[in-house]
Write a protein that holds these residues in place. Structure first.
Motif, PDB file in Angstrom:
ATOM      1  N   GLN A  89       0.808  -1.191   0.210  1.00  0.00           N
ATOM      2  CA  GLN A  89       0.020  -0.151  -0.177  1.00  0.00           C
ATOM      3  C   GLN A  89       0.916   1.192   0.105  1.00  0.00           C
ATOM      4  OE1 GLN A  89      -3.816  -1.924   2.807  1.00  0.00           O
ATOM      5  NE2 GLN A  89      -2.535  -0.333   3.444  1.00  0.00           N
ATOM      6  N   VAL A  90       0.455   2.402  -0.329  1.00  0.00           N
ATOM      7  CA  VAL A  90       0.888   3.669  -0.374  1.00  0.00           C
ATOM      8  C   VAL A  90       0.942   4.220   1.081  1.00  0.00           C
ATOM      9  CG1 VAL A  90       0.232   4.279  -2.542  1.00  0.00           C
ATOM     10  CG2 VAL A  90      -1.286   5.157  -0.755  1.00  0.00           C
ATOM     11  N   GLY A  91       1.689   5.018   1.581  1.00  0.00           N
ATOM     12  CA  GLY A  91       1.703   5.595   2.974  1.00  0.00           C
ATOM     13  C   GLY A  91       0.674   6.717   3.137  1.00  0.00           C
ATOM     14  N   TRP A  92       0.337   7.167   4.248  1.00  0.00           N
ATOM     15  CA  TRP A  92      -0.750   7.785   4.412  1.00  0.00           C
ATOM     16  C   TRP A  92      -0.163   9.381   3.995  1.00  0.00           C
ATOM     17  CZ3 TRP A  92       0.224  12.243   7.367  1.00  0.00           C
ATOM     18  CH2 TRP A  92       1.219  12.259   8.415  1.00  0.00           C
ATOM     19  N   LYS A  93       0.959   9.674   4.077  1.00  0.00           N
ATOM     20  CA  LYS A  93       1.080  11.147   3.427  1.00  0.00           C
ATOM     21  C   LYS A  93       1.100  11.078   1.997  1.00  0.00           C
ATOM     22  CE  LYS A  93       4.484  12.489   7.045  1.00  0.00           C
ATOM     23  NZ  LYS A  93       6.091  12.737   7.193  1.00  0.00           N
ATOM     24  N   GLN A  94       1.384  10.030   1.323  1.00  0.00           N
ATOM     25  CA  GLN A  94       1.078  10.204  -0.220  1.00  0.00           C
ATOM     26  C   GLN A  94      -0.186   9.836  -0.645  1.00  0.00           C
ATOM     27  OE1 GLN A  94       3.260   6.936  -2.527  1.00  0.00           O
ATOM     28  NE2 GLN A  94       1.749   7.074  -4.205  1.00  0.00           N
ATOM     29  N   TYR A  95      -1.014   9.435   0.383  1.00  0.00           N
ATOM     30  CA  TYR A  95      -2.499   9.365   0.103  1.00  0.00           C
ATOM     31  C   TYR A  95      -3.092  10.783   0.381  1.00  0.00           C
ATOM     32  CZ  TYR A  95      -7.334   8.725   0.886  1.00  0.00           C
ATOM     33  OH  TYR A  95      -8.719   9.072   0.781  1.00  0.00           O
ATOM     34  N   LEU A  96      -2.892  11.433   1.412  1.00  0.00           N
ATOM     35  CA  LEU A  96      -3.461  12.780   1.510  1.00  0.00           C
ATOM     36  C   LEU A  96      -3.040  13.695   0.461  1.00  0.00           C
ATOM     37  CD1 LEU A  96      -3.297  13.315   5.517  1.00  0.00           C
ATOM     38  CD2 LEU A  96      -5.356  12.511   4.001  1.00  0.00           C
ATOM     39  N   ASP A  97      -1.783  13.655   0.131  1.00  0.00           N
ATOM     40  CA  ASP A  97      -1.058  14.428  -0.890  1.00  0.00           C
ATOM     41  C   ASP A  97      -1.875  14.219  -2.348  1.00  0.00           C
ATOM     42  OD1 ASP A  97       0.781  15.448   0.658  1.00  0.00           O
ATOM     43  OD2 ASP A  97       2.526  14.396   0.205  1.00  0.00           O
ATOM     44  N   GLU A  98      -2.032  13.091  -2.631  1.00  0.00           N
ATOM     45  CA  GLU A  98      -2.720  12.764  -3.905  1.00  0.00           C
ATOM     46  C   GLU A  98      -4.202  13.050  -3.896  1.00  0.00           C
ATOM     47  OE1 GLU A  98      -1.387   9.244  -5.238  1.00  0.00           O
ATOM     48  OE2 GLU A  98       0.926   9.500  -5.549  1.00  0.00           O
ATOM     49  N   VAL A  99      -4.617  12.616  -2.784  1.00  0.00           N
ATOM     50  CA  VAL A  99      -6.379  13.213  -2.830  1.00  0.00           C
ATOM     51  C   VAL A  99      -6.422  14.615  -2.990  1.00  0.00           C
ATOM     52  CG1 VAL A  99      -8.121  13.520  -0.971  1.00  0.00           C
ATOM     53  CG2 VAL A  99      -6.924  11.214  -1.241  1.00  0.00           C
ATOM     54  N   ALA A 100      -5.489  15.323  -2.349  1.00  0.00           N
ATOM     55  CA  ALA A 100      -5.754  16.896  -2.625  1.00  0.00           C
ATOM     56  C   ALA A 100      -5.364  17.218  -4.266  1.00  0.00           C
ATOM     57  CB  ALA A 100      -4.906  17.694  -1.690  1.00  0.00           C
ATOM     58  N   PHE A 122      -4.942   3.541   9.967  1.00  0.00           N
ATOM     59  CA  PHE A 122      -4.057   4.207   8.547  1.00  0.00           C
ATOM     60  C   PHE A 122      -3.612   5.463   8.645  1.00  0.00           C
ATOM     61  CE2 PHE A 122      -4.202   5.828   4.193  1.00  0.00           C
ATOM     62  CZ  PHE A 122      -2.954   5.472   3.845  1.00  0.00           C
ATOM     63  N   LEU A 123      -4.354   6.690   8.783  1.00  0.00           N
ATOM     64  CA  LEU A 123      -4.322   7.931   8.912  1.00  0.00           C
ATOM     65  C   LEU A 123      -3.631   8.113  10.533  1.00  0.00           C
ATOM     66  CD1 LEU A 123      -6.796   9.858   6.911  1.00  0.00           C
ATOM     67  CD2 LEU A 123      -4.575   9.134   6.291  1.00  0.00           C
ATOM     68  N   PRO A 124      -3.071   9.261  11.052  1.00  0.00           N
ATOM     69  CA  PRO A 124      -2.600   9.322  12.192  1.00  0.00           C
ATOM     70  C   PRO A 124      -3.962   9.393  13.174  1.00  0.00           C
ATOM     71  CG  PRO A 124      -1.696  11.020  10.694  1.00  0.00           C
ATOM     72  CD  PRO A 124      -2.586  10.236   9.771  1.00  0.00           C
ATOM     73  N   GLN A 125      -3.580   9.007  14.233  1.00  0.00           N
ATOM     74  CA  GLN A 125      -4.597   8.703  15.228  1.00  0.00           C
ATOM     75  C   GLN A 125      -4.761   9.753  16.452  1.00  0.00           C
ATOM     76  OE1 GLN A 125      -7.073   5.606  14.966  1.00  0.00           O
ATOM     77  NE2 GLN A 125      -6.046   6.153  13.069  1.00  0.00           N
ATOM     78  N   ASP A 126      -3.461  10.700  16.263  1.00  0.00           N
ATOM     79  CA  ASP A 126      -3.541  11.780  17.265  1.00  0.00           C
ATOM     80  C   ASP A 126      -4.400  12.887  16.612  1.00  0.00           C
ATOM     81  OD1 ASP A 126      -2.211  13.493  19.418  1.00  0.00           O
ATOM     82  OD2 ASP A 126      -1.930  14.650  17.832  1.00  0.00           O
ATOM     83  N   PRO A 127      -5.416  13.352  17.247  1.00  0.00           N
ATOM     84  CA  PRO A 127      -6.451  14.276  17.040  1.00  0.00           C
ATOM     85  C   PRO A 127      -5.584  15.388  16.421  1.00  0.00           C
ATOM     86  CG  PRO A 127      -7.223  13.184  18.592  1.00  0.00           C
ATOM     87  CD  PRO A 127      -5.888  12.889  18.747  1.00  0.00           C
ATOM     88  N   GLY A 128      -4.623  16.004  16.973  1.00  0.00           N
ATOM     89  CA  GLY A 128      -4.206  17.253  16.790  1.00  0.00           C
ATOM     90  C   GLY A 128      -3.347  17.020  15.648  1.00  0.00           C
TER      91      GLY A 128
END
Length: 316
Positions: A35-46, A60-66
């Motif tokens: 799988q792709v990592g979460w940073k690549q995913y968020l970058d490419e979604v945008a 999969f995505l960061p679990q810390d709310p902040g």
């Protein structure tokens, strides 16, 4: 296959808000080498033009709310909801575990301003290799546990966290066919339990999405937009292959090249005349990391042309 060339006719299609999900990038697990990592995913979604995303597999995505809020804000993204698996047909122990797992996700959703939690029923086939893990049949006691457990879980999530549970029919589970979906909706409490209409899974099991929307309009509160290639579906069903193998063979396709036809489905959803998140999914696991972005961008463009939005300008 004949590809429909008409657009939805209802002006209320503008009330359908488009989003996407990690599934469209081939993400099925919190962590996996394929799988792709979460940073690549968020970058490419945008980059593909989306403004809304699901969280994907729990963890999969960061679990810390902040941290999650910061990463979303960097990309001008908003969360529509999360997804968690549960085998509530297994009884009280499964319900207790689900309250813990779903409660953890609901807390995170509340922190990022999202109000929907998608309940995925456990598959009876292994998601990696497709091996049968339990019977495909469900007995009356298990069905009763599924119904009562879903009602209780949904009540708990709404009262404790203000998060609404939406149940997701799914191939290779005990709520797959249209008959089972309609029975599930008739048996569960509409005050707490509603449907995540996954159009691809319903079509995969030969269900009629438009008919379900028309029969249960008040229960359709969240949507996964997905299409299935009927030729691939029919081959894998004939060969009695599991869903994981069907996906590897390309069972799920980008619009408008599969079923259900999207314009009449979008018209049916628009007739609900209320705001509904419509989250694009295209099961792609496993997939090369450079494949999903162009597909996702084209898909955003297709639905934007149908009047579903909002999206950014897309680059492909």
């Amino acid at each position: 296959m004949t590809v429909p060339n008409h657009s939805p006719s209802s002006p209320n299609v503008a009330k359908l808000t488009l989003g996407t999900a990690p599934d469209s990038w081939g993400v099925w697990f919190p962590q996996d080498d394929h799988q792709v990592g979460w940073k690549q995913y968020l970058d490419e979604v945008a980059l593909a033009g989306y403004l809304y995303t699901e969280l994907g597999p729990q963890g999969f995505l960061p679990q810390d709310p902040g941290q999650l809020r910061d990463e979303l804000a960097k990309r001008n993204l908003t969360v529509t909801g999360g997804t968690v698996f549960a085998g509530l047909h297994k009884g009280n122990e499964a319900l207790a575990k689900a309250k813990e797992d779903f409660g953890r996700e609901a807390r995170l959703l509340r922190e990022v301003g999202a109000a929907y939690l998608v309940h995925l029923p456990e598959q009876y086939t292994d998601m990696h290799g497709g091996a049968l893990t339990e019977s495909a049949d469900i007995d009356p006691e298990q069905w009763s546990s599924l119904i009562s457990g879903t009602n209780e879980l949904a009540r708990y999530l709404l009262e404790e966290f203000g998060v609404s549970l939406v149940f997701h029919p799914h191939a290779d589970t005990h709520v797959d066919t249209q008959e089972r979906i309609e029975r599930f909706l008739s048996d569960t409490d509409p005050q707490y339990v509603n449907l995540c209409l996954d159009t691809g899974h319903i079509a995969y099991c030969h269900g009629d999405n438009v008919q379900i929307v028309e029969r249960f309009p008040e229960r359709i509160t969240y949507v996964h937009l997905k299409q299935v290639d009927p030729a691939v579906r029919d081959r894998v069903v004939a060969e009695k292959l599991p869903l994981s193998e069907a996906v590897k063979r390309g069972a799920m396709v980008e619009p408008p090249y599969g079923e259900p036809a999207m314009p009449p489905l979008l018209d049916a959803l628009a007739k609900l005349d209320r705001d509904v998140f419509c989250v694009i999914e295209q099961d792609l696991y496993p997939v090369a990391p450079d494949v999903p972005l162009p597909i996702a961008a084209r898909t955003a463009g297709y639905f934007a042309a149908c009047g579903v939005g909002p999206t950014r300008r897309w680059p492909y």
